[in-house]
Design an enzyme around this catalytic site. Structure first.
Site, short mmCIF file in Angstrom:
data_model
loop_
_atom_site.label_atom_id
_atom_site.label_comp_id
_atom_site.label_asym_id
_atom_site.label_seq_id
_atom_site.Cartn_x
_atom_site.Cartn_y
_atom_site.Cartn_z
N GLY A 20 48.00 4.83 -26.24
CA GLY A 20 47.16 5.42 -27.27
C GLY A 20 45.73 5.55 -26.79
N HIS A 21 44.82 5.76 -27.72
CA HIS A 21 43.41 5.86 -27.36
C HIS A 21 42.53 5.52 -28.55
CE1 HIS A 21 44.14 9.87 -29.03
NE2 HIS A 21 42.85 9.98 -29.19
N TYR A 22 41.23 5.45 -28.28
CA TYR A 22 40.26 5.07 -29.31
C TYR A 22 39.63 6.30 -29.92
CZ TYR A 22 40.80 0.43 -27.42
OH TYR A 22 41.32 -0.76 -27.01
N ASN A 36 38.03 12.67 -32.56
CA ASN A 36 39.20 12.41 -31.72
C ASN A 36 39.11 13.34 -30.51
OD1 ASN A 36 41.67 11.99 -30.58
ND2 ASN A 36 42.85 12.35 -32.43
#
Length: 66
Positions: A20-22, A36
């Site tokens: 995933g990512h932040y 995003n």
């Protein structure tokens, strides 16, 4: 001096920290936005309880007259 309520925070989207990512959530003009990558959208229900890093703003409050 007062500390304003959290108006910005970073959260993680994904199954775990290796996937995933932040993303960043910012409250602007009483409306939450989600940043995003290159995409910015309104966010009706930001995950306030799932923030990874919260940003606060310190404000100076004028003293009341005696």
């Amino acid at each position: 001096m007062t500390i304003s309520p959290r108006a910005r925070f970073i959260s993680h989207i994904g199954k775990n920290v290796t996937s995933g990512h932040y993303v960043c959530h910012i409250k602007k003009d009483e409306e939450w936005l989600i940043f995003n990558d290159e995409k910015v959208e309104r966010c009706a229900d930001p995950p306030l309880e799932c923030g990874y890093l919260y940003f606060y703003r310190r404000r100076t409050v004028a003293a009341s007259g005696d």
